[in-house]
Scaffold this active site. Structure first.
Site, mmCIF file in Angstrom:
data_model
loop_
_atom_site.group_PDB
_atom_site.id
_atom_site.type_symbol
_atom_site.label_atom_id
_atom_site.label_comp_id
_atom_site.label_asym_id
_atom_site.label_seq_id
_atom_site.Cartn_x
_atom_site.Cartn_y
_atom_site.Cartn_z
ATOM 1 N N LYS A 89 16.690 -31.116 -43.965
ATOM 2 C CA LYS A 89 17.989 -30.434 -43.952
ATOM 3 C C LYS A 89 18.087 -29.443 -42.798
ATOM 4 O O LYS A 89 19.054 -29.445 -42.045
ATOM 5 C CB LYS A 89 18.237 -29.710 -45.279
ATOM 6 C CG LYS A 89 18.321 -30.608 -46.488
ATOM 7 C CD LYS A 89 18.515 -29.823 -47.767
ATOM 8 C CE LYS A 89 17.443 -28.813 -48.063
ATOM 9 N NZ LYS A 89 16.087 -29.356 -48.213
ATOM 10 N N CYS A 115 5.210 -41.718 -55.402
ATOM 11 C CA CYS A 115 5.194 -43.049 -56.018
ATOM 12 C C CYS A 115 6.095 -44.037 -55.285
ATOM 13 O O CYS A 115 6.079 -45.228 -55.576
ATOM 14 C CB CYS A 115 5.594 -42.966 -57.487
ATOM 15 S SG CYS A 115 7.372 -42.700 -57.742
ATOM 16 N N CYS A 161 10.018 -37.673 -57.950
ATOM 17 C CA CYS A 161 11.088 -38.275 -58.749
ATOM 18 C C CYS A 161 11.037 -37.649 -60.150
ATOM 19 O O CYS A 161 10.043 -37.034 -60.542
ATOM 20 C CB CYS A 161 10.928 -39.788 -58.823
ATOM 21 S SG CYS A 161 9.479 -40.349 -59.759
ATOM 22 N N ASP A 190 22.547 -22.760 -43.275
ATOM 23 C CA ASP A 190 21.291 -23.292 -43.805
ATOM 24 C C ASP A 190 20.960 -22.559 -45.095
ATOM 25 O O ASP A 190 21.336 -21.400 -45.274
ATOM 26 C CB ASP A 190 20.167 -23.108 -42.783
ATOM 27 C CG ASP A 190 18.911 -23.875 -43.156
ATOM 28 O OD1 ASP A 190 19.037 -25.026 -43.630
ATOM 29 O OD2 ASP A 190 17.805 -23.347 -42.959
ATOM 30 N N GLU A 191 20.278 -23.229 -46.005
ATOM 31 C CA GLU A 191 19.882 -22.652 -47.303
ATOM 32 C C GLU A 191 21.102 -22.156 -48.087
ATOM 33 O O GLU A 191 21.076 -21.101 -48.719
ATOM 34 C CB GLU A 191 18.856 -21.530 -47.114
ATOM 35 C CG GLU A 191 17.604 -21.934 -46.369
ATOM 36 C CD GLU A 191 16.711 -22.922 -47.108
ATOM 37 O OE1 GLU A 191 16.982 -23.240 -48.290
ATOM 38 O OE2 GLU A 191 15.728 -23.386 -46.506
ATOM 39 N N CYS A 192 22.161 -22.943 -48.065
ATOM 40 C CA CYS A 192 23.430 -22.543 -48.679
ATOM 41 C C CYS A 192 23.347 -22.391 -50.193
ATOM 42 O O CYS A 192 24.215 -21.751 -50.795
ATOM 43 C CB CYS A 192 24.534 -23.526 -48.312
ATOM 44 S SG CYS A 192 24.217 -25.200 -48.923
ATOM 45 N N MET A 217 13.499 -30.395 -51.077
ATOM 46 C CA MET A 217 12.741 -29.700 -50.037
ATOM 47 C C MET A 217 12.029 -30.725 -49.156
ATOM 48 O O MET A 217 11.567 -31.755 -49.636
ATOM 49 C CB MET A 217 11.740 -28.748 -50.671
ATOM 50 C CG MET A 217 12.415 -27.638 -51.448
ATOM 51 S SD MET A 217 11.250 -26.480 -52.169
ATOM 52 C CE MET A 217 10.745 -25.599 -50.707
#
Length: 195
Positions: A15, A145, A180, A85-87, A11
Site C-alpha cells: 500500500k 498457505c 487467511c 497513507d495509513e488512512c 499489512m
C-alpha cells in the site's frame, strides 16, 4: 470529475509503496501532491512515509483533531491531488473532510490503508471510507498457505496470536503476520487447546 478512492489491503501488500509511486507519477507530470499521514503512525518519524522496499517521502502529519479540509484550504490549496497513507487511523470526521476536498475543490483524494484490525474489526476511518468512497480497490496479498490473506494477525514475542488489547499497536513484521481467516482461526484454536 475528482473522486475519493480507498485502496486497502493487509499489512505488507505494498500500500505505502503504491502511494509513493502514485505521488511520483503525479510529480513527474508537473503536478503538486499533498502527501499526508496520521501522527499515530510514528514508526519512521512523524512526517515521513516509508515503504518496506525503501521508498520514502516527507509528508504532512495530521493529528486526530486536525481539520483536514481547513488545512488543505489554508496551506495546500495549490496541490493538484491529495494522497493519504495509513488512512485507517483517521477519524470518520476527517474522512468526511477529505470528501469535502473532492466535492468542494474538485481535487482527487486517494487513501491507502488497512480495512481491519488484528481482531478482524473495521477501523473507524476505514469504515467511513467504505461508506462514502467513490471507488474502492483491494490490494491483494497471500497467506503462507497460498490463500488470499485477509487478517492482520498480531503476535506476541513468542509468536502466539494475540486476540485482546488496544486496537492500535504500531509495528511491522515483528508484531504482525498476515494470513487467511482459515489459518488465523486454526492457530487461535490450537493456542486455546494448549492452554
Amino acid at each position: 470529475m475528482a473522486e475519493l478512492s480507498f485502496k486497502f489491503g493487509v499489512m505488507g501488500c505494498s500500500k505505502t509503496a503504491q502511494a509513493l509511486i502514485t505521488k511520483f507519477n503525479y510529480e513527474e507530470r508537473g503536478m503538486k501532491v499533498m502527501l499526508m499521514k496520521p501522527s499515530v503512525d510514528n514508526r519512521d518519524g512523524a512526517a515521513v512515509v516509508k515503504s518496506r522496499i525503501g521508498l520514502c517521502s516527507e509528508a504532512v502529519n495530521v493529528t486526530g483533531d486536525t481539520d483536514i479540509f481547513k488545512l488543505y484550504c489554508e496551506q495546500y490549496d495549490d496541490c493538484d491531488v491529495v494522497i493519504v497513507d495509513e488512512c485507517q487511523f483517521l477519524t470518520p470526521e476527517q474522512v468526511d473532510q477529505l470528501g469535502d476536498i473532492v466535492i468542494e475543490r474538485d481535487i482527487p483524494v486517494t487513501c491507502y490503508g488497512l480495512s481491519t484490525d488484528f481482531t478482524t474489526h473495521l477501523f473507524p476511518g476505514s469504515r467511513r471510507l467504505f461508506e462514502i468512497a467513490d471507488r474502492i480497490y483491494e490490494i491483494a496479498s497471500v497467506c503462507k498457505c497460498g490463500a488470499k490473506a485477509t487478517v492482520n494477525a498480531r503476535v506476541d514475542d513468542d509468536g502466539n496470536i494475540v486476540t485482546t488489547g488496544e486496537q492500535v499497536c504500531i509495528g511491522g513484521n515483528d508484531r504482525y503476520q498476515v494470513m487467511c481467516r482459515k489459518c488465523w482461526l486454526r492457530r487461535k484454536a490450537e493456542q486455546g487447546a494448549k492452554k
